[in-house]
Design a protein around this motif. Structure first.
Motif, PDB file in Angstrom:
ATOM      1  N   PRO A   1       0.817  -1.230   0.000  1.00  0.00           N
ATOM      2  CA  PRO A   1       0.000   0.000   0.000  1.00  0.00           C
ATOM      3  C   PRO A   1       0.841   1.266   0.000  1.00  0.00           C
ATOM      4  O   PRO A   1       0.386   2.316  -0.485  1.00  0.00           O
ATOM      5  CB  PRO A   1      -0.819  -0.131   1.294  1.00  0.00           C
ATOM      6  CG  PRO A   1      -0.928  -1.608   1.514  1.00  0.00           C
ATOM      7  CD  PRO A   1       0.381  -2.179   1.045  1.00  0.00           C
TER       8      PRO A   1
ATOM      9  N   ASP B   1       3.242   1.838  -1.868  1.00  0.00           N
ATOM     10  CA  ASP B   1       3.538   2.181  -3.262  1.00  0.00           C
ATOM     11  C   ASP B   1       2.425   3.010  -3.905  1.00  0.00           C
ATOM     12  O   ASP B   1       2.624   3.575  -4.986  1.00  0.00           O
ATOM     13  CB  ASP B   1       3.760   0.904  -4.074  1.00  0.00           C
ATOM     14  CG  ASP B   1       5.015   0.159  -3.631  1.00  0.00           C
ATOM     15  OD1 ASP B   1       6.052   0.808  -3.468  1.00  0.00           O
ATOM     16  OD2 ASP B   1       4.939  -1.073  -3.443  1.00  0.00           O
ATOM     17  N   LEU B   2       1.277   3.064  -3.246  1.00  0.00           N
ATOM     18  CA  LEU B   2       0.196   3.905  -3.757  1.00  0.00           C
ATOM     19  C   LEU B   2       0.494   5.389  -3.546  1.00  0.00           C
ATOM     20  O   LEU B   2      -0.001   6.238  -4.295  1.00  0.00           O
ATOM     21  CB  LEU B   2      -1.126   3.551  -3.071  1.00  0.00           C
ATOM     22  CG  LEU B   2      -1.701   2.164  -3.380  1.00  0.00           C
ATOM     23  CD1 LEU B   2      -2.954   1.918  -2.540  1.00  0.00           C
ATOM     24  CD2 LEU B   2      -2.023   2.040  -4.860  1.00  0.00           C
TER      25      LEU B   2
ATOM     26  N   LEU C   1       2.299   6.778  -6.493  1.00  0.00           N
ATOM     27  CA  LEU C   1       1.396   6.696  -7.637  1.00  0.00           C
ATOM     28  C   LEU C   1       0.389   7.838  -7.613  1.00  0.00           C
ATOM     29  O   LEU C   1       0.167   8.521  -8.631  1.00  0.00           O
ATOM     30  CB  LEU C   1       0.667   5.353  -7.640  1.00  0.00           C
ATOM     31  CG  LEU C   1      -0.330   5.122  -8.783  1.00  0.00           C
ATOM     32  CD1 LEU C   1       0.368   5.230 -10.132  1.00  0.00           C
ATOM     33  CD2 LEU C   1      -1.022   3.778  -8.633  1.00  0.00           C
ATOM     34  N   VAL C   2      -0.202   8.076  -6.433  1.00  0.00           N
ATOM     35  CA  VAL C   2      -1.141   9.198  -6.295  1.00  0.00           C
ATOM     36  C   VAL C   2      -0.413  10.523  -6.510  1.00  0.00           C
ATOM     37  O   VAL C   2      -0.933  11.443  -7.166  1.00  0.00           O
ATOM     38  CB  VAL C   2      -1.817   9.158  -4.914  1.00  0.00           C
ATOM     39  CG1 VAL C   2      -2.642  10.421  -4.675  1.00  0.00           C
ATOM     40  CG2 VAL C   2      -2.698   7.913  -4.792  1.00  0.00           C
TER      41      VAL C   2
END
Length: 215
Positions: free
Chosen positions: A14, A16-17, A20-21
């Motif tokens: 999570p 790694d989100l 990304l966001v």
């Protein structure tokens, strides 16, 4: 020999989100941030805050997204490469690196966005950029260390460590053993040869220090 299944470790976390966001937010904001800026854009500054490197507006998105993506990939591959090995047999070290990976990449994306404010708001933005990045990196290190503490409690070699740093086990024939924290190896100081190796490793440092003092 008994068949041992490889450890089941999630490929992504999570954490790694977060980058990304952050990358999606930067992609949406980038056209507005770059509007009205000079071409090329100053992207590198010396110690006095004076620009000494520039990037074209067409090339800036490659820098803004490429550098954070490359750092994320290196950190991800570093963790995954050792899963199932003696360095990280159960994959917990790889999992523990996720907060650091996510927060450092997010910090780099923030610096890429912050650099676009310098032409409008001056060199003071650099302090906030660096400060924000260092704060996220420090938080990532603290979260990683907290998760790695579990590996210390379960490590059967813990009783053979002195001050938590130096491995001393005369019953272990191995001269080099995997580190408890992080990736790499450490010496088994119960063997005489380990002290010779340590002296050879420290010799170049001692020579540099001695030469520095004599000049």
């Amino acid at each position: 020999m008994e068949q041992v299944d490889p450890p089941q470790v999630a490929w992504f976390s999570p954490w790694d989100l977060l980058p990304l966001v952050g990358a999606l937010a930067l992609a949406l904001a980038l056209p507005g941030l770059m509007h009205g800026l000079p071409d090329p854009i100053p992207t590198h500054f010396n110690a006095r805050g004076i620009a000494n490197g520039w990037t074209s507006q067409a090339g800036y998105p490659w820098l803004a997204f490429g550098l954070p993506a490359a750092i994320w990939a290196v950190l991800w591959l570093t963790g995954r490469a050792f899963v199932g090995s003696d360095q990280d047999p159960d994959g917990r070290k790889s999992s523990a690196m996720a907060p650091l990976r996510g927060l450092i990449t997010l910090g780099l994306l923030g610096m890429m966005a912050g650099g676009l404010f310098i032409p409008r708001h001056g060199q003071g933005v650099i302090v906030w950029m660096i400060g924000g990045f260092l704060a996220l990196a420090l938080l990532g290190i603290l979260l990683m260390a907290r998760q790695m503490k579990q590996t210390l409690r379960d490590d059967k070699r813990s009783e053979h460590y002195r001050w938590g740093l130096f491995y001393v086990n005369p019953e272990d024939p191995a001269l080099w053993v995997p580190k408890r924290l992080g990736l790499g190896w450490t010496l088994n100081f119960a063997h005489d040869l380990s002290w010779i190796i340590l002296a050879l490793l420290l010799l170049p440092v001692a020579l540099v220090i001695s030469l520095t003092r004599t000049h």
